[in-house]
Design a protein around this motif. Structure first.
Motif, PDB file in Angstrom:
ATOM      1  N   LYS A  17      -4.797   8.676  12.056  1.00 27.53           N
ATOM      2  CA  LYS A  17      -4.980   7.363  11.411  1.00 27.53           C
ATOM      3  C   LYS A  17      -4.040   7.194  10.228  1.00 27.53           C
ATOM      4  CE  LYS A  17      -8.120   5.513  13.911  1.00 27.53           C
ATOM      5  NZ  LYS A  17      -7.794   4.339  14.709  1.00 27.53           N
ATOM      6  N   VAL A  18      -3.885   8.241   9.428  1.00 22.21           N
ATOM      7  CA  VAL A  18      -2.996   8.180   8.270  1.00 22.21           C
ATOM      8  C   VAL A  18      -1.549   7.957   8.722  1.00 22.21           C
ATOM      9  CG1 VAL A  18      -1.993   9.560   6.387  1.00 22.21           C
ATOM     10  CG2 VAL A  18      -4.466   9.502   6.711  1.00 22.21           C
ATOM     11  N   GLU A  19      -1.135   8.656   9.771  1.00 20.53           N
ATOM     12  CA  GLU A  19       0.224   8.472  10.283  1.00 20.53           C
ATOM     13  C   GLU A  19       0.431   7.045  10.790  1.00 20.53           C
ATOM     14  OE1 GLU A  19       0.683  11.521  13.220  1.00 20.53           O
ATOM     15  OE2 GLU A  19       0.956  13.099  11.724  1.00 20.53           O
ATOM     16  N   ASP A  20      -0.569   6.505  11.477  1.00 19.19           N
ATOM     17  CA  ASP A  20      -0.475   5.116  11.948  1.00 19.19           C
ATOM     18  C   ASP A  20      -0.331   4.150  10.776  1.00 19.19           C
ATOM     19  OD1 ASP A  20      -0.702   5.967  14.559  1.00 19.19           O
ATOM     20  OD2 ASP A  20      -2.830   5.425  14.750  1.00 19.19           O
ATOM     21  N   LEU A  21      -1.111   4.374   9.736  1.00 15.69           N
ATOM     22  CA  LEU A  21      -1.053   3.484   8.567  1.00 15.69           C
ATOM     23  C   LEU A  21       0.276   3.632   7.826  1.00 15.69           C
ATOM     24  CD1 LEU A  21      -4.696   3.834   7.221  1.00 15.69           C
ATOM     25  CD2 LEU A  21      -3.683   1.841   8.321  1.00 15.69           C
ATOM     26  N   GLU A  22       0.803   4.848   7.752  1.00 17.60           N
ATOM     27  CA  GLU A  22       2.106   5.036   7.106  1.00 17.60           C
ATOM     28  C   GLU A  22       3.199   4.312   7.879  1.00 17.60           C
ATOM     29  OE1 GLU A  22       2.319   9.293   6.956  1.00 17.60           O
ATOM     30  OE2 GLU A  22       1.496   9.381   4.929  1.00 17.60           O
ATOM     31  N   ASN A  23       3.136   4.375   9.203  1.00  7.35           N
ATOM     32  CA  ASN A  23       4.117   3.654  10.018  1.00  7.35           C
ATOM     33  C   ASN A  23       3.987   2.151   9.833  1.00  7.35           C
ATOM     34  OD1 ASN A  23       5.212   6.000  11.066  1.00  7.35           O
ATOM     35  ND2 ASN A  23       3.868   6.009  12.849  1.00  7.35           N
ATOM     36  N   LYS A  24       2.767   1.668   9.727  1.00  7.35           N
ATOM     37  CA  LYS A  24       2.541   0.233   9.518  1.00  7.35           C
ATOM     38  C   LYS A  24       3.100  -0.200   8.156  1.00  7.35           C
ATOM     39  CE  LYS A  24       0.727  -3.673  10.829  1.00  7.35           C
ATOM     40  NZ  LYS A  24       1.306  -4.423  11.931  1.00  7.35           N
ATOM     41  N   LYS A  26       5.602   1.178   6.558  1.00 10.28           N
ATOM     42  CA  LYS A  26       7.070   1.144   6.672  1.00 10.28           C
ATOM     43  C   LYS A  26       7.522  -0.132   7.371  1.00 10.28           C
ATOM     44  CE  LYS A  26       7.722   6.139   6.839  1.00 10.28           C
ATOM     45  NZ  LYS A  26       8.081   7.274   7.705  1.00 10.28           N
ATOM     46  N   GLU A  27       6.813  -0.494   8.445  1.00  6.28           N
ATOM     47  CA  GLU A  27       7.162  -1.699   9.189  1.00  6.28           C
ATOM     48  C   GLU A  27       7.013  -2.944   8.327  1.00  6.28           C
ATOM     49  OE1 GLU A  27       5.147  -4.229  12.810  1.00  6.28           O
ATOM     50  OE2 GLU A  27       5.065  -2.039  12.942  1.00  6.28           O
ATOM     51  N   LEU A  28       5.903  -3.020   7.593  1.00  7.39           N
ATOM     52  CA  LEU A  28       5.677  -4.187   6.736  1.00  7.39           C
ATOM     53  C   LEU A  28       6.665  -4.223   5.577  1.00  7.39           C
ATOM     54  CD1 LEU A  28       1.787  -4.267   6.672  1.00  7.39           C
ATOM     55  CD2 LEU A  28       3.303  -5.871   7.820  1.00  7.39           C
ATOM     56  N   TYR A  34      13.225  -8.192   4.585  1.00  8.23           N
ATOM     57  CA  TYR A  34      13.929  -9.218   5.364  1.00  8.23           C
ATOM     58  C   TYR A  34      13.535 -10.618   4.897  1.00  8.23           C
ATOM     59  CZ  TYR A  34      15.292 -12.050   9.389  1.00  8.23           C
ATOM     60  OH  TYR A  34      15.831 -13.020  10.190  1.00  8.23           O
ATOM     61  N   ILE A  35      12.251 -10.831   4.682  1.00  3.37           N
ATOM     62  CA  ILE A  35      11.773 -12.143   4.237  1.00  3.37           C
ATOM     63  C   ILE A  35      12.277 -12.454   2.833  1.00  3.37           C
ATOM     64  CG2 ILE A  35       9.686 -13.420   3.591  1.00  3.37           C
ATOM     65  CD1 ILE A  35       8.313 -12.055   5.995  1.00  3.37           C
ATOM     66  N   GLN A  36      12.319 -11.444   1.966  1.00  2.00           N
ATOM     67  CA  GLN A  36      12.851 -11.662   0.626  1.00  2.00           C
ATOM     68  C   GLN A  36      14.318 -12.080   0.678  1.00  2.00           C
ATOM     69  OE1 GLN A  36      11.934  -7.957  -1.450  1.00  2.00           O
ATOM     70  NE2 GLN A  36      10.731  -9.135  -2.906  1.00  2.00           N
ATOM     71  N   LYS A  37      15.084 -11.450   1.561  1.00  2.00           N
ATOM     72  CA  LYS A  37      16.504 -11.796   1.709  1.00  2.00           C
ATOM     73  C   LYS A  37      16.654 -13.225   2.203  1.00  2.00           C
ATOM     74  CE  LYS A  37      20.961 -11.050   2.237  1.00  2.00           C
ATOM     75  NZ  LYS A  37      21.711 -11.840   1.305  1.00  2.00           N
ATOM     76  N   GLN A  38      15.848 -13.604   3.214  1.00  5.95           N
ATOM     77  CA  GLN A  38      15.892 -14.982   3.716  1.00  5.95           C
ATOM     78  C   GLN A  38      15.524 -15.968   2.613  1.00  5.95           C
ATOM     79  OE1 GLN A  38      13.301 -15.183   7.165  1.00  5.95           O
ATOM     80  NE2 GLN A  38      15.068 -15.670   8.431  1.00  5.95           N
ATOM     81  N   ASN A  39      14.505 -15.646   1.844  1.00  7.43           N
ATOM     82  CA  ASN A  39      14.061 -16.521   0.760  1.00  7.43           C
ATOM     83  C   ASN A  39      15.178 -16.708  -0.271  1.00  7.43           C
ATOM     84  OD1 ASN A  39      12.101 -18.060  -0.693  1.00  7.43           O
ATOM     85  ND2 ASN A  39      11.814 -16.312  -2.056  1.00  7.43           N
ATOM     86  N   GLU A  40      15.856 -15.624  -0.595  1.00 10.71           N
ATOM     87  CA  GLU A  40      16.960 -15.716  -1.552  1.00 10.71           C
ATOM     88  C   GLU A  40      18.087 -16.585  -0.998  1.00 10.71           C
ATOM     89  OE1 GLU A  40      18.547 -15.436  -5.107  1.00 10.71           O
ATOM     90  OE2 GLU A  40      16.615 -14.560  -4.598  1.00 10.71           O
TER      91      GLU A  40
END
Length: 64
Positions: A17-24, A26-28, A34-40
């Motif tokens: 579960k911890v590994e799954d959450l760590e991967n999530k 990283k993904e987020l 990416y969203i911050q770059k688009q916003n800028e």
């Protein structure tokens, strides 16, 4: 013995579960960057668009 096996299973379950959450996370984090770059980019485009004068006296195209 039985309790030891159940403890190992429980530990492995939570480790998974911890590994799954760590991967999530990283993904987020990647999506957030990416969203911050688009916003800028959008802010810059908006700033440039607002700095150009709006031509109020331009004749509009009319169909008769």
């Amino acid at each position: 013995m039985n309790t030891n096996e159940s403890l190992i299973r429980e530990r492995d379950f939570y480790k998974s579960k911890v590994e799954d959450l760590e991967n999530k996370v990283k993904e987020l984090s990647t999506e957030h960057a990416y969203i911050q770059k688009q916003n800028e980019d959008f802010r810059l485009k908006l700033k440039q668009a607002n700095s150009r004068p709006f031509n109020r006296f331009k004749k509009s195209f009319r169909r008769h």
